[in-house]
Structures are given as structure tokens and as C-alpha cells.
Write an enzyme that holds these catalytic residues in place. Structure first.
Site, PDB file in Angstrom:
ATOM      1  N   HIS A  67      53.691 -31.617  48.472  1.00  0.00           N
ATOM      2  CA  HIS A  67      53.782 -32.858  49.265  1.00  0.00           C
ATOM      3  C   HIS A  67      54.301 -34.010  48.406  1.00  0.00           C
ATOM      4  CE1 HIS A  67      51.346 -30.552  52.057  1.00  0.00           C
ATOM      5  NE2 HIS A  67      51.522 -31.487  52.961  1.00  0.00           N
ATOM      6  N   VAL A 120      47.135 -36.633  49.614  1.00  0.00           N
ATOM      7  CA  VAL A 120      47.714 -36.244  50.905  1.00  0.00           C
ATOM      8  C   VAL A 120      46.812 -36.761  52.022  1.00  0.00           C
ATOM      9  CG1 VAL A 120      48.350 -34.305  52.404  1.00  0.00           C
ATOM     10  CG2 VAL A 120      48.864 -34.210  49.961  1.00  0.00           C
ATOM     11  N   CYS A 122      46.970 -37.605  56.486  1.00  0.00           N
ATOM     12  CA  CYS A 122      47.743 -37.534  57.728  1.00  0.00           C
ATOM     13  C   CYS A 122      48.105 -38.970  58.128  1.00  0.00           C
ATOM     14  CB  CYS A 122      46.926 -36.835  58.818  1.00  0.00           C
ATOM     15  SG  CYS A 122      47.821 -36.732  60.374  1.00  0.00           S
TER      16      CYS A 122
END
Lengths: 174, 174
Positions: A67, A120, A122
Site C-alpha cells: 500500500h 493503512v 479505509c
């Protein structure tokens, strides 16, 4: 997109459509293709989640390391995947002022030094202020708890990317 | 490249350099970064092999499905990774005549229909004639034997890609 069509996909078509529901990890959707036919989109999502859950710790860390940083170098150099670009932009991370950019770079660096993988989250279930708050809070976690939290965020991102595909509004490839 | 430098790499630098030693599976090198420091290049290669060996069958199939067809659509559309382009071209697969192209398309299709993953072979340890011979022979294998064979070929490809990086002749990114 509907599940009947998905179940008719060759593995190549499947990877073309679902290859980035886990960021830069086409191997994961390529693996779960073996489980066709799926009863419904949720069934596909569960197969992806189970594949991830069964990976060793290093594999889960590997997923996180695929990511990009939030508002990081890849974003600046326009090298984000189409999905990430949309998500980071939607959370206001492409419009940080100088002070905010300096602060997020500092926090990203501290986070990566402590955990060995990037922060990370959302972004579509959040916004700029919540992201800063979460970064500060999660920096205090212990590594195993933070690995679990990061992977749960990966699953939320996957859920929304799958939702986009099944609802007929996947991100457009450039 | 030497192992001391590799051991000083951040995970981002590590993925930048080793991300495609397993075709389109950066998650694998991202996972084995956790095992730094490596004593030597062989130590890194073994870590990658062990990660692959510990994947479930579906994960191994997933790795194979991330590979392009030999002389297939991605090659025609110039969409191969730099490494694959060099390997397929070196084996003479970019210069097939009409009959050969027709035949390899037929064999690739039969192979994928039977096994659910593409025919993977270390093209640099082979040439056009041997590849045709191997495709014909391996089509007769049973699926589990063929999965093992495909994964052994993936490891040979990885070995040569690692060798290129450590010997100072990695493929140049376009």
C-alpha cells in the site's frame, strides 16, 4: 456486474476486473478464482478474507507494504493506482496545506519506523481530520495489534472496491 | 548490488528492486523483507522459495495465473513486464511465424482449459523448440504434478532475475 457473469469469467477476465481489490496483490484474487462458482458477491468477499487470514504474519505484512503512504511520494508523483487516487482524493488528502503535508510525512515516517509497514486506513470511511487522529492514536499500538488493525482496514477497502464493481461504478482505468 | 546494501534497504527500496522477481507478485518480496538481514543472495532466494512453498494450493495457482501466456496477447499488445519481455524475446518467442503462432495459441488454450493456469516455463533456460516440446509433453501431466512443475519453473525464473540484480545487470525499467 452480476455474480452469474463473474462465474463465467476466465481467470484472466477475473484478474482484469478484481485484480486490485487488494492493492497491488492480484495473486489474491487469482487464487480465489479457484473457488468459482460464487453464490453472491459476499461469498467472493469471504473467500478473499479467508485467503488473507490464512497467510502467515509476514504475508499479511507484505499486503500492507504493497500500500502507498497517505499523501506520500507516489501521490505526489501521480503513481497511485486508480483506486487509491480516488480514495485519497475523496478524503481530502490531495489538498493538504504545507503544515498538514509536513505533519503527515512526519507521522507516516514514525509509523513505518515503528511497525515496518505503512499506515493503512479505509480513506473512504474517513476524512482528513479523522485520519490524522487515527494516525496519532494507532502509533501507540503494539505491532501485532496494529497488524490486525491494518488488515481489517484492507478488508474494508476491499469491500468498497467490490461494491463499486458489483454496483456498476468501478473506477475507470486511465 | 550486494547483500550489505540489500540489508540496509527500507521495505520500499526492497520492493522497488525485488518486486518482480516473482512475476506481478510484489507481496512475496514484501513479505520476506521481514527476514532481513540476509547472509547472502542465496539466503534471500530460499526465503522467497519457502514463502511460496507454504502457500496453499490456491495461492500457488494464483502465482501461476499472474504470469502471461508465452507469445500471447500481452506480448502482442506490448503489455509484458520488462523482465518477461526480455525472457520471451531471448527464447525467440517474439519472432514466431504464422504457423508457429497459431500452434502456440492452440496449445496455450488447451493447457489453460485443462489446468486453470497458464503454461509457465523458464524461457531463458530453454528455446523455441524445447518450449513447444515441453508444452506438448506437460499437457499430459495430471494437475497436481503440473502445479508443482509450474512452481519449480517460477523458482528458476526468480533465480535468474535475482542473479541479474546481484550481478549488476537488472533489466532496465522503460
Amino acid at each position: 456486474m452480476n455474480i452469474t457473469k463473474v462465474n463465467s469469467f476466465s481467470y484472466e477476465e477475473f484478474i482484469e476486473v478484481f485484480g486490485n481489490v487488494i492493492e497491488k496483490c492480484p495473486i489474491i484474487c487469482a487464487a480465489v478464482w479457484s473457488q468459482q462458482p460464487f453464490s453472491n458477491p459476499f461469498d467472493l468477499e469471504v473467500a478473499i478474507q479467508e485467503f488473507i487470514d490464512n497467510l502467515p504474519t509476514s504475508g499479511k505484512e507484505g499486503i500492507l507494504r504493497c500500500h502507498p503512504d497517505l499523501a506520500g511520494g507516489e501521490a505526489l508523483r501521480c503513481q497511485l493506482t486508480t483506486e487509491s487516487q480516488k480514495e485519497q482524493s475523496g478524503a481530502g488528502l490531495t489538498l493538504l496545506d504545507g503544515t498538514e503535508k509536513f505533519r503527515i510525512d512526519q507521522l507516516n515516517t514514525q509509523y513505518k519506523e515503528k511497525f515496518g509497514f505503512p499506515f493503512v486506513i479505509c480513506a473512504r470511511m474517513s476524512d482528513k481530520n479523522k485520519i490524522f487522529q487515527q494516525l496519532n492514536e494507532r502509533l501507540l499500538n503494539d505491532p501485532m495489534a496494529e497488524l490486525r488493525t491494518g488488515i481489517e482496514e484492507v478488508k474494508k477497502i476491499c469491500h468498497l472496491r467490490l461494491h463499486d464493481i458489483f454496483s456498476g461504478s468501478p473506477v475507470t482505468k486511465p
